[in-house]
Design a protein around this motif. Structure first.
Motif, short mmCIF file in Angstrom:
data_model
loop_
_atom_site.label_atom_id
_atom_site.label_comp_id
_atom_site.label_asym_id
_atom_site.label_seq_id
_atom_site.Cartn_x
_atom_site.Cartn_y
_atom_site.Cartn_z
N SER A 58 1.01 -1.19 0.01
CA SER A 58 -0.05 -0.08 -0.04
C SER A 58 0.92 1.09 0.02
O SER A 58 1.78 1.37 0.70
CB SER A 58 -0.97 -0.05 1.16
N LEU A 59 0.33 2.18 -0.81
CA LEU A 59 1.29 3.48 -1.02
C LEU A 59 0.43 4.59 -0.94
O LEU A 59 -0.72 4.74 -1.81
CB LEU A 59 2.21 3.42 -2.37
N PRO A 60 0.54 5.61 -0.18
CA PRO A 60 -0.31 6.70 -0.02
C PRO A 60 -0.15 7.48 -1.36
O PRO A 60 0.70 7.80 -1.73
CB PRO A 60 0.01 7.43 1.05
N VAL A 61 -1.23 7.65 -2.08
CA VAL A 61 -1.11 8.29 -3.67
C VAL A 61 -0.55 9.67 -3.43
O VAL A 61 0.33 10.08 -4.38
CB VAL A 61 -2.59 8.77 -3.86
N GLU A 62 -0.43 10.27 -2.26
CA GLU A 62 0.51 11.65 -2.34
C GLU A 62 1.78 11.25 -2.44
O GLU A 62 2.37 12.05 -3.07
CB GLU A 62 0.11 12.27 -0.90
N ASN A 63 2.30 10.19 -1.85
CA ASN A 63 3.70 9.93 -2.02
C ASN A 63 4.10 9.39 -3.65
O ASN A 63 4.97 9.88 -4.10
CB ASN A 63 3.93 8.64 -1.12
N LEU A 64 3.16 8.82 -3.98
CA LEU A 64 3.28 8.39 -5.45
C LEU A 64 3.23 9.31 -6.42
O LEU A 64 4.04 9.59 -7.32
CB LEU A 64 2.22 7.31 -5.92
N ARG A 65 2.17 10.49 -6.13
CA ARG A 65 2.33 11.48 -6.95
C ARG A 65 3.64 12.30 -6.83
O ARG A 65 4.12 12.95 -7.84
CB ARG A 65 1.00 12.36 -6.77
N SER A 66 4.07 12.44 -5.60
CA SER A 66 5.35 13.31 -5.48
C SER A 66 6.49 12.69 -6.23
O SER A 66 7.33 13.35 -7.04
CB SER A 66 5.51 13.59 -3.93
N MET A 67 6.48 11.47 -6.09
CA MET A 67 7.54 10.57 -6.66
C MET A 67 7.56 10.76 -8.47
O MET A 67 8.56 11.02 -9.14
CB MET A 67 7.83 9.27 -6.21
N MET A 68 6.33 10.68 -8.94
CA MET A 68 6.06 10.96 -10.42
C MET A 68 6.38 12.36 -10.75
O MET A 68 6.94 12.26 -11.95
CB MET A 68 4.54 10.62 -10.63
N ALA A 69 6.25 13.26 -10.01
CA ALA A 69 6.63 14.88 -10.45
C ALA A 69 8.25 14.66 -10.53
O ALA A 69 8.65 15.30 -11.29
CB ALA A 69 6.14 15.57 -9.34
N LYS A 70 8.93 13.96 -9.94
CA LYS A 70 10.29 13.75 -9.84
C LYS A 70 11.05 12.95 -10.82
O LYS A 70 12.23 13.14 -11.25
CB LYS A 70 10.98 13.67 -8.20
N SER A 71 10.14 11.94 -11.24
CA SER A 71 10.75 10.93 -11.93
C SER A 71 10.23 10.69 -13.35
O SER A 71 9.13 10.22 -13.49
CB SER A 71 10.69 9.42 -11.08
N ARG A 72 10.85 11.06 -14.24
CA ARG A 72 10.39 10.86 -15.59
C ARG A 72 10.07 9.53 -15.93
O ARG A 72 9.00 8.85 -16.67
CB ARG A 72 11.36 11.36 -16.62
N SER A 73 10.94 8.42 -15.74
CA SER A 73 10.56 7.12 -16.00
C SER A 73 9.47 6.49 -15.21
O SER A 73 8.70 6.07 -15.54
CB SER A 73 11.69 6.22 -15.55
#
Length: 76
Positions: A58-73
């Motif tokens: 389980s991963l909080p969506v806020e954490n995933l969105r934050s990482m997606m903003a930083k990581s192109r891949s």
């Protein structure tokens, strides 16, 4: 070799007009739920039910969105 935490199966179920439900997806160890939330929605329009019990991640969506903003891949 897969561990037990990566062996479950989930069903994604949509509720149709009139309250009838239909299975619209099956997710295995290599998939994920909540795609609508990742794409910017506040919640998913579907329900997810565990069909073959196991452990999951389980991963909080806020954490995933934050990482997606930083990581192109990860965005791709």
């Amino acid at each position: 070799m897969l561990g037990t935490q990566e062996a479950g199966i989930a069903s994604v179920v949509a509720t149709m007009t009139g309250g009838r439900q239909r299975e619209v997806g099956i997710i295995g160890y290599d998939g994920m739920t909540g795609v609508a939330v990742i794409l910017g929605q506040d919640s998913s329009p579907n329900e997810t039910y565990i069909q073959v019990a196991s452990n999951g991640w389980s991963l909080p969506v806020e954490n995933l969105r934050s990482m997606m903003a930083k990581s192109r891949s990860l965005r791709e």
